[in-house]
Design a protein around this motif. Structure first.
Motif, mmCIF file in Angstrom:
data_model
loop_
_atom_site.group_PDB
_atom_site.id
_atom_site.type_symbol
_atom_site.label_atom_id
_atom_site.label_comp_id
_atom_site.label_asym_id
_atom_site.label_seq_id
_atom_site.Cartn_x
_atom_site.Cartn_y
_atom_site.Cartn_z
ATOM 1 N N SER A 11 0.681 -1.371 0.078
ATOM 2 C CA SER A 11 0.011 -0.008 -0.018
ATOM 3 C C SER A 11 0.804 1.221 -0.029
ATOM 4 N N VAL A 12 2.112 1.234 0.394
ATOM 5 C CA VAL A 12 2.967 2.456 0.500
ATOM 6 C C VAL A 12 3.053 2.985 -1.006
ATOM 7 N N THR A 13 3.254 2.303 -2.021
ATOM 8 C CA THR A 13 3.309 2.928 -3.295
ATOM 9 C C THR A 13 2.104 2.974 -3.846
ATOM 10 N N ASN A 14 0.951 1.998 -4.015
ATOM 11 C CA ASN A 14 0.116 2.368 -4.532
ATOM 12 C C ASN A 14 -1.008 3.481 -3.774
ATOM 13 N N LEU A 15 -0.718 3.623 -2.565
ATOM 14 C CA LEU A 15 -1.653 4.287 -1.859
ATOM 15 C C LEU A 15 -1.158 5.809 -1.467
ATOM 16 N N THR A 16 -0.279 5.670 -0.350
ATOM 17 C CA THR A 16 0.518 6.657 0.392
ATOM 18 C C THR A 16 1.402 7.653 -0.299
ATOM 19 N N LEU A 17 2.308 7.094 -1.019
ATOM 20 C CA LEU A 17 3.339 7.878 -1.920
ATOM 21 C C LEU A 17 2.419 8.532 -2.750
ATOM 22 N N SER A 18 1.428 7.716 -3.786
ATOM 23 C CA SER A 18 0.910 8.489 -4.618
ATOM 24 C C SER A 18 0.056 9.704 -4.126
ATOM 25 N N ALA A 19 -0.511 9.569 -2.996
ATOM 26 C CA ALA A 19 -1.143 10.950 -2.282
ATOM 27 C C ALA A 19 -0.098 12.223 -1.951
ATOM 28 N N MET A 20 1.119 11.475 -1.569
ATOM 29 C CA MET A 20 2.194 12.301 -1.348
ATOM 30 C C MET A 20 2.801 13.273 -2.214
ATOM 31 N N ILE A 21 2.547 12.512 -3.226
ATOM 32 C CA ILE A 21 3.197 13.372 -4.424
ATOM 33 C C ILE A 21 2.729 14.853 -4.889
ATOM 34 N N LEU A 22 1.279 14.915 -4.161
ATOM 35 C CA LEU A 22 0.425 16.102 -4.288
ATOM 36 C C LEU A 22 1.329 17.153 -3.662
ATOM 37 N N ILE A 23 2.071 16.871 -2.538
ATOM 38 C CA ILE A 23 3.007 17.935 -1.911
ATOM 39 C C ILE A 23 4.018 18.515 -2.725
ATOM 40 N N TYR A 24 4.474 17.807 -3.624
ATOM 41 C CA TYR A 24 5.631 18.420 -4.388
ATOM 42 C C TYR A 24 4.939 18.735 -5.859
ATOM 43 N N ALA A 25 3.995 18.112 -6.396
ATOM 44 C CA ALA A 25 3.615 18.449 -7.720
ATOM 45 C C ALA A 25 2.305 18.847 -7.907
ATOM 46 N N HIS A 26 1.832 20.194 -8.099
ATOM 47 C CA HIS A 26 0.645 20.720 -8.072
ATOM 48 C C HIS A 26 -0.120 20.639 -9.254
ATOM 49 N N GLU A 27 0.577 20.040 -10.386
ATOM 50 C CA GLU A 27 -0.010 20.313 -11.675
ATOM 51 C C GLU A 27 0.022 18.645 -12.233
ATOM 52 N N PRO A 28 -1.064 18.503 -13.035
ATOM 53 C CA PRO A 28 -1.005 17.280 -13.479
ATOM 54 C C PRO A 28 0.298 16.410 -14.254
ATOM 55 N N ILE A 29 0.856 17.462 -15.036
ATOM 56 C CA ILE A 29 1.982 16.876 -15.563
ATOM 57 C C ILE A 29 2.970 16.670 -14.859
ATOM 58 N N GLY A 30 3.325 17.619 -13.787
ATOM 59 C CA GLY A 30 4.418 17.290 -12.817
ATOM 60 C C GLY A 30 3.925 16.015 -12.043
ATOM 61 N N PHE A 31 2.868 15.749 -11.869
ATOM 62 C CA PHE A 31 2.453 14.618 -10.806
ATOM 63 C C PHE A 31 2.903 13.398 -11.754
ATOM 64 N N GLY A 32 2.370 13.235 -13.053
ATOM 65 C CA GLY A 32 2.872 12.324 -13.714
ATOM 66 C C GLY A 32 4.242 12.041 -13.897
ATOM 67 N N ALA A 33 4.964 13.160 -14.141
ATOM 68 C CA ALA A 33 6.456 13.085 -14.543
ATOM 69 C C ALA A 33 7.075 12.366 -13.165
ATOM 70 N N ILE A 34 6.818 12.900 -12.004
ATOM 71 C CA ILE A 34 7.401 12.451 -10.866
ATOM 72 C C ILE A 34 7.134 10.848 -10.809
ATOM 73 N N LEU A 35 5.745 10.527 -10.956
ATOM 74 C CA LEU A 35 5.352 9.081 -10.853
ATOM 75 C C LEU A 35 6.075 8.303 -11.801
ATOM 76 N N SER A 36 6.163 8.732 -13.085
ATOM 77 C CA SER A 36 6.975 8.017 -14.295
ATOM 78 C C SER A 36 8.257 7.916 -13.922
ATOM 79 N N GLY A 37 8.861 8.913 -13.463
ATOM 80 C CA GLY A 37 10.404 8.971 -13.244
ATOM 81 C C GLY A 37 10.671 7.910 -11.847
ATOM 82 N N ALA A 38 9.905 8.180 -10.987
ATOM 83 C CA ALA A 38 10.445 7.351 -9.915
ATOM 84 C C ALA A 38 10.356 5.870 -10.022
ATOM 85 N N THR A 39 9.343 5.277 -10.911
ATOM 86 C CA THR A 39 9.314 3.980 -11.034
ATOM 87 C C THR A 39 10.426 3.038 -12.010
#
Length: 279
Positions: A115-143
């Motif tokens: 659940s850490v990656t599927n739930l918690t960290l995906s929600a935490m990304i919103l702390i650092y990325a406030h736009e859809p493209i930024g959110f997607g870029a962080i999630l894509s790069g981190a994997t």
């Protein structure tokens, strides 16, 4: 947070037949098959989040969800034609007994590691990325970190048969990475922590199920029992997570999951003789 939780809980009954079909393909390579299984999402996550961000910017969230719906509909129509009908028979209590020594580990996996990656960290990304493209870029790069490691270590695990060493190594790495991420104070630290968690998670997740498959005499029964404890952990973290986020914040939830994950190695070491002939 709740939307991701409900999506995950809504497909519980999909995994028992799917996992059975998947691991019946070749039981001798259970860990390697598991690495393929757990690498599919990271591979897609290299592209889809960033693509989704572009779609949202260009056409809005409604269009993105319409695309998702069409893929689900296509799967619903095509899959029954590709897979022959098969009835799975198993006894609930026998299944629970078949994973003796692994039950607590599967619960922790659902509560924390899965659940850490599927739930918690995906929600935490919103702390650092406030736009859809930024959110997607962080999630894509981190994997990106997790894919090659999963294939390599799983294949080594299948060849050596020494699951214990790989489980302990990956669990310890996951724990240190989760602590680092919980204490992150910058986007760079969070990005690195996210990637490391994905790295060790991809190594660890195939192994407990491979242990269960190694000694299983009734694979559907074993898969069913695993899903019971895995989803019990998921349900527990959804309920507890909602309360923690309501009265504290998402970092507190990650800390709680990290504390629970810390029990993984000692519990594994205490119970390993029940499911590993040689360690």
């Amino acid at each position: 947070f709740l939307s991701r939780a409900f999506i995950g809980l809504g497909i519980i009954f999909f995994w028992i037949p799917f996992n059975t079909l998947f691991y019946e393909f070749n039981n001798k390579n259970a860990a390697f098959l598991g690495s393929i299984y757990y690498a599919i999402s990271p591979v897609l996550s290299l592209v889809l989040p960033a693509f989704s961000g572009l779609v949202v910017v260009g056409s809005g969230y409604s269009f993105l969800f319409l695309i998702s719906f069409l893929f689900f509909l296509a799967s619903y129509l095509i899959v029954p034609k590709l897979i022959e009908k098969k009835e799975l028979e198993f006894d609930f209590m026998s299944g629970i007994k078949s994973i003796t020594g692994l039950r607590t580990l599967f619960f922790i996996e659902g509560f924390s590691i899965n659940s850490v990656t599927n739930l918690t960290l995906s929600a935490m990304i919103l702390i650092y990325a406030h736009e859809p493209i930024g959110f997607g870029a962080i999630l894509s790069g981190a994997t990106l970190f997790s894919i090659a490691a999963s294939f390599l270590t799983a294949k080594l695990s299948d060849r050596s048969g020494e699951r214990r060493k790989f489980v302990v190594f990956a669990a310890f790495g996951f724990l240190i990475s989760a602590i680092f991420t919980a204490l992150s104070t910058s986007p760079e630290m969070f990005f690195l922590g996210f990637g490391l968690i994905g790295f060790f998670r991809a190594i660890l997740l195939p192994l407990p199920l491979a242990l269960a498959a190694d000694s299983s005499t009734n694979l559907p029964q074993t898969i069913m029992a695993r899903e019971v404890f895995l989803n019990a952990g998921r349900i527990a973290i959804v309920v507890l997570g909602y309360l923690i986020i309501t009265y504290s914040d998402i970092r507190a939830l990650l800390i709680v999951q990290t504390i629970v994950a810390a029990f993984y190695i000692p519990i594994f070491e205490m119970k390993k003789r029940k499911f590993i002939k040689s360690s």
